[in-house]
Every structure is written in C-alpha cells, then in structure tokens.
Design an enzyme around this catalytic site. Structure first.
Site, PDB file in Angstrom:
ATOM      1  N   VAL A   2       6.398  -5.941   7.035  1.00 33.41           N
ATOM      2  CA  VAL A   2       5.265  -6.541   8.292  1.00 33.41           C
ATOM      3  C   VAL A   2       4.453  -7.384   7.314  1.00 33.41           C
ATOM      4  O   VAL A   2       3.994  -8.477   8.046  1.00 33.41           O
ATOM      5  CB  VAL A   2       4.597  -5.504   8.700  1.00 33.41           C
ATOM      6  CG1 VAL A   2       3.677  -5.776   9.448  1.00 33.41           C
ATOM      7  CG2 VAL A   2       5.593  -4.474   9.463  1.00 33.41           C
ATOM      8  N   SER A  94       1.494   3.040  14.800  1.00 35.37           N
ATOM      9  CA  SER A  94       2.799   3.341  14.796  1.00 35.37           C
ATOM     10  C   SER A  94       2.969   4.036  16.386  1.00 35.37           C
ATOM     11  O   SER A  94       2.117   4.724  16.964  1.00 35.37           O
ATOM     12  CB  SER A  94       3.434   4.283  13.828  1.00 35.37           C
ATOM     13  OG  SER A  94       4.511   4.802  13.957  1.00 35.37           O
ATOM     14  N   SER A  95       4.267   3.989  17.009  1.00 35.24           N
ATOM     15  CA  SER A  95       4.407   4.654  18.106  1.00 35.24           C
ATOM     16  C   SER A  95       4.430   6.307  17.885  1.00 35.24           C
ATOM     17  O   SER A  95       4.423   6.738  18.884  1.00 35.24           O
ATOM     18  CB  SER A  95       5.733   4.100  18.698  1.00 35.24           C
ATOM     19  OG  SER A  95       6.749   4.332  17.863  1.00 35.24           O
ATOM     20  N   CYS A  96       4.586   6.658  16.532  1.00 34.96           N
ATOM     21  CA  CYS A  96       4.592   8.222  16.435  1.00 34.96           C
ATOM     22  C   CYS A  96       3.307   8.583  16.561  1.00 34.96           C
ATOM     23  O   CYS A  96       3.197   9.903  16.505  1.00 34.96           O
ATOM     24  CB  CYS A  96       5.128   8.486  15.019  1.00 34.96           C
ATOM     25  SG  CYS A  96       3.926   7.787  13.795  1.00 34.96           S
ATOM     26  N   TYR A 123       1.889  11.453   8.849  1.00 37.20           N
ATOM     27  CA  TYR A 123       1.758  10.156   9.170  1.00 37.20           C
ATOM     28  C   TYR A 123       0.994   9.672  10.495  1.00 37.20           C
ATOM     29  O   TYR A 123       0.078   8.860  10.545  1.00 37.20           O
ATOM     30  CB  TYR A 123       3.214   9.424   9.247  1.00 37.20           C
ATOM     31  CG  TYR A 123       3.384   8.069   9.029  1.00 37.20           C
ATOM     32  CD1 TYR A 123       2.948   6.980   8.365  1.00 37.20           C
ATOM     33  CD2 TYR A 123       3.817   7.327  10.494  1.00 37.20           C
ATOM     34  CE1 TYR A 123       3.144   5.755   8.313  1.00 37.20           C
ATOM     35  CE2 TYR A 123       3.844   5.892  10.609  1.00 37.20           C
ATOM     36  CZ  TYR A 123       3.423   5.165   9.553  1.00 37.20           C
ATOM     37  OH  TYR A 123       3.535   3.781   9.625  1.00 37.20           O
ATOM     38  N   LYS A 127      -2.452   7.586  11.053  1.00 38.63           N
ATOM     39  CA  LYS A 127      -2.582   6.488  11.962  1.00 38.63           C
ATOM     40  C   LYS A 127      -3.425   6.548  12.989  1.00 38.63           C
ATOM     41  O   LYS A 127      -4.267   5.807  13.425  1.00 38.63           O
ATOM     42  CB  LYS A 127      -1.008   6.085  12.551  1.00 38.63           C
ATOM     43  CG  LYS A 127      -0.230   5.629  11.484  1.00 38.63           C
ATOM     44  CD  LYS A 127      -0.827   4.157  10.816  1.00 38.63           C
ATOM     45  CE  LYS A 127       0.115   3.628   9.764  1.00 38.63           C
ATOM     46  NZ  LYS A 127      -0.348   2.323   9.278  1.00 38.63           N
ATOM     47  N   PRO A 150       2.798  -0.711  17.010  1.00 35.81           N
ATOM     48  CA  PRO A 150       4.278  -1.481  17.074  1.00 35.81           C
ATOM     49  C   PRO A 150       5.222  -0.277  17.198  1.00 35.81           C
ATOM     50  O   PRO A 150       5.002   0.825  16.825  1.00 35.81           O
ATOM     51  CB  PRO A 150       4.498  -2.045  15.663  1.00 35.81           C
ATOM     52  CG  PRO A 150       3.214  -1.908  14.929  1.00 35.81           C
ATOM     53  CD  PRO A 150       2.174  -1.077  15.364  1.00 35.81           C
ATOM     54  N   LEU A 153      10.431  -0.870  13.792  1.00 32.35           N
ATOM     55  CA  LEU A 153      10.550  -2.245  13.385  1.00 32.35           C
ATOM     56  C   LEU A 153      11.725  -2.471  12.461  1.00 32.35           C
ATOM     57  O   LEU A 153      11.953  -1.573  11.905  1.00 32.35           O
ATOM     58  CB  LEU A 153       9.222  -2.755  12.805  1.00 32.35           C
ATOM     59  CG  LEU A 153       7.878  -2.753  13.266  1.00 32.35           C
ATOM     60  CD1 LEU A 153       6.863  -2.875  12.439  1.00 32.35           C
ATOM     61  CD2 LEU A 153       7.807  -3.560  14.660  1.00 32.35           C
ATOM     62  N   HIS A 166      14.532   3.574   7.228  1.00 33.55           N
ATOM     63  CA  HIS A 166      14.573   3.809   8.819  1.00 33.55           C
ATOM     64  C   HIS A 166      16.006   3.837   9.318  1.00 33.55           C
ATOM     65  O   HIS A 166      16.913   3.219   8.404  1.00 33.55           O
ATOM     66  CB  HIS A 166      13.618   2.958   9.602  1.00 33.55           C
ATOM     67  CG  HIS A 166      12.289   3.114   9.538  1.00 33.55           C
ATOM     68  ND1 HIS A 166      11.367   2.348   8.594  1.00 33.55           N
ATOM     69  CD2 HIS A 166      11.386   4.054  10.016  1.00 33.55           C
ATOM     70  CE1 HIS A 166      10.127   3.021   8.805  1.00 33.55           C
ATOM     71  NE2 HIS A 166      10.177   3.843   9.656  1.00 33.55           N
TER      72      HIS A 166
END
Ligand code: GFB
Length: 299
Positions: A2, A94-96, A123, A127, A150, A153, A166
């Site tokens: 990123v 992050s989407s998590c 994590y 975040k 995001p 990615l 990932h």
C-alpha cells in the site's frame, strides 16, 4: 504494497517532497524514535498505511504481534501528528473491523454492532482503535484526522510467503509453481465457499489521494469495489489466468474465516470516486508483476 502504491500515485500527481521510511530505517513501534522523526521532518500530510499485516494464518498465529505492533504504530503516529500539528492524516483500517455476521453489504454504521471473526480479532481490535484515535483526536483537539477501511487488497509488492500471505498472492504463487513443475494438483485452503471482495492497490492509492483532497469528516469511509466472488471462483480465475491445467484440492483443515465481507461503497461512490481495475484484469497485471519480480518475491 500500500505504501508503495500511494508513493507511485503521489509521484504521478507531481509531488516531490515525499518523506518515507522503511521499517528497518524507522521502527514505528518505538515511541521516542517516532517522536524524533516527526520533530525533525515536520510532515504536513500523513498517509498512515504502515501496519503489521497478513493473511488468515498469520493473523491467527501471531495474535500478540498483530495486536501490539499495530496498536503501537497507530498510537505513536497519530499522537505525534497531533503534537507536531500535522494538517491532515489519513488512517487506513481494514474490512475485518466489522462483526463476523454483520448484514451484507457492510455499511459504515455496522461498526461495533456484534462479535468479531475469531481468526483476526486482535488485528481488528487494533484497527478499530485506530479509528477511535482519529475520532478522539478530532473531537478533543480539533485534528483533521480521517479514516478509511479498504477491502482485501492485492497488487505489486504483495507478500508471497505462503504461510503469511493473503489468498490472492498465495494462489498466484501456488498455481505458477504447480504449472512450471508439472504438478497434478494445487492445495487451496478451506471450503471455497467464503466470499471476498478484492481491490487493486493502485485503486486504493487513488481513493486515498481522493479522500485526502476532498473528505474531512469524522465518520470513516469504506473503500472497495462493491463486488465479491467466492474463493472457489477466485481460484478458478487465477488458475485460468496462469494456465494451470491440474486439479484443485480443498484442505478443509484450514480455516475459512469470515463467511463474507462485502463493502457497501455507496458513501464513497456518492463522493464521486469509483475503482477502475476489474478483478480479471487486475489478476493478469499482478501475475505479470509476479513474473517480473519472482526472484525478489519468493527469495
Ligand atoms: O486472504 P485471506 O488469508 O484472509 O483468506 P481473510 C481468505 C480466504 O481464502 C479464506 C482462503 O477463506 C482462506 O481459507 N484461502 C484459500 C487461502 N487458499 C488460501 C491460501 O493459500 N492462502 C490464504 N491466505 N488463504 C484477512 C484477515 O482475512 O484479510 C486480515 O486475516 C485482513 O485481518 C485481511 O482483514 C484483509 O480475508 O480471511
């Protein structure tokens, strides 16, 4: 991945006074080192992309590191940005951060409405703390700190280590190696039924630049494509792109993770931003980048 995408984007827009550090040059977990760095360099705008990141196994194995490293990185940078009067900071989450079983697509207001996915809870907690730091420094000190979340990615400079990566880079590497070694099959983790959304890192960088220019509110913003695929569909797409002709072997001993995390990107779309790279084209480009840098990526 990123950080380098944001650097490329800023350079392509004509920015020259970019201040970057690699993790070996500056340990962002070290409070005194981060304070010295900000005092010396006095950055005006900060893109906070630095993080300890990884795929489902890395998140689940190095739980303490994912929590501690990310909390330290965010706290040190956000606090020093306040101390040194940074004009604007963009924090990337992050989407998590969303609850495991939140309704889909994920709207920004679903934050903290349910339990998190277990494999990446540390994590996600770090975040979520980053979002709350930005909100709190804004409300107490008036800092213009914004946050963006995001989706999954991929792109140049991704991590291709099969234990830590990932799914998308892992599949590129596995299918490529199986093809050149004439292997009959490739192991893919889980059941193949989870759904994931994938955004190219260059699209993410473009969205970050857009938000830095046009958005200054407290609420965080999802960044994604608004489209998802099953892991099985993804595996078929990568297999086809690479030209591997063998079988897929599903290893259900490995975790599936969250069943689905599709971003609701209507807030971002209503601001006038949309992604440009579709998944098939993005995988083709990423495979070419992998071939060009294989020695570097898998050493
Ligand atoms: O990308 P991934 O590791 O992370 O896995 P998450 C996504 C899905 O792909 C899971 C499956 O269902 C995996 O079981 N999968 C299949 C594989 N084959 C593979 C493989 O060879 N390697 C990997 N890694 N997965 C992460 C979070 O979750 O997503 C982070 O742990 C972060 O916190 C990141 O949010 C974006 O999408 O499940």
């Amino acid at each position: 991945m990123v950080g380098s995408a944001i650097t490329r984007k800023l350079q392509s827009e004509g920015y020259t006074n970019l201040i970057t550090r690699t993790s070996s040059e500056l340990d962002l977990r070290n409070q005194a080192a981060v304070a010295d760095f900000f005092a010396e360099e006095q950055p005006e705008y900060v893109f906070l992309a630095a993080a300890k990141v990884g795929g489902i196994m890395a998140n689940n194995t190095y739980r303490a590191e994912f929590l501690y490293d990310n909390l330290m990185i965010e706290s040190n940078i956000i606090h020093q940005a306040y101390v040194t009067g940074v004009k604007k900071l963009l924090f990337l989450g992050s989407s998590c951060i969303y609850p495991k079983l939140a309704p889909q697509p994920l709207k920004e207001e679903y934050l903290l409405s349910g339990f998190l996915e277990a494999t990446n809870e540390p994590y996600a907690i770090a975040k979520i703390t980053g979002i709350k730091l930005c909100e709190s420094y804004r409300s107490q000190y008036g800092c213009n700190f914004i946050s963006a979340m995001p989706t999954n990615l991929y792109g140049p400079n991704d991590n291709y280590d099969l234990q830590g990566s990932h799914v998308l880079p892992a599949l590129i590497r596995k299918f490529h190696e199986a093809k050149i070694n004439d292997q009959p099959s490739v192991e893919v983790w889980g059941t193949g039924s989870p759904r994931r959304e994938f955004l190219h890192a260059d699209d993410l960088a473009d969205a970050c630049f857009y938000l830095m220019q046009h958005y200054s509110d407290e609420s965080f913003v999802n960044i994604g494509t608004g489209e998802d695929v099953t892991i099985r569909e993804l595996a078929e797409l990568v297999k086809e792109t690479i030209g591997f002709e063998g079988e897929l072997r599903w290893n259900t001993e490995k975790p599936d993770g969250t069943p689905r995390k599709l971003m609701d990107v209507s807030r971002l779309h209503s601001m006038g931003w949309k992604h440009t790279t579709e998944l098939k084209e993005g995988i083709e480009q990423t495979y070419q980048d992998f071939l060009a840098n294989e020695v570097l990526y898998v050493e």
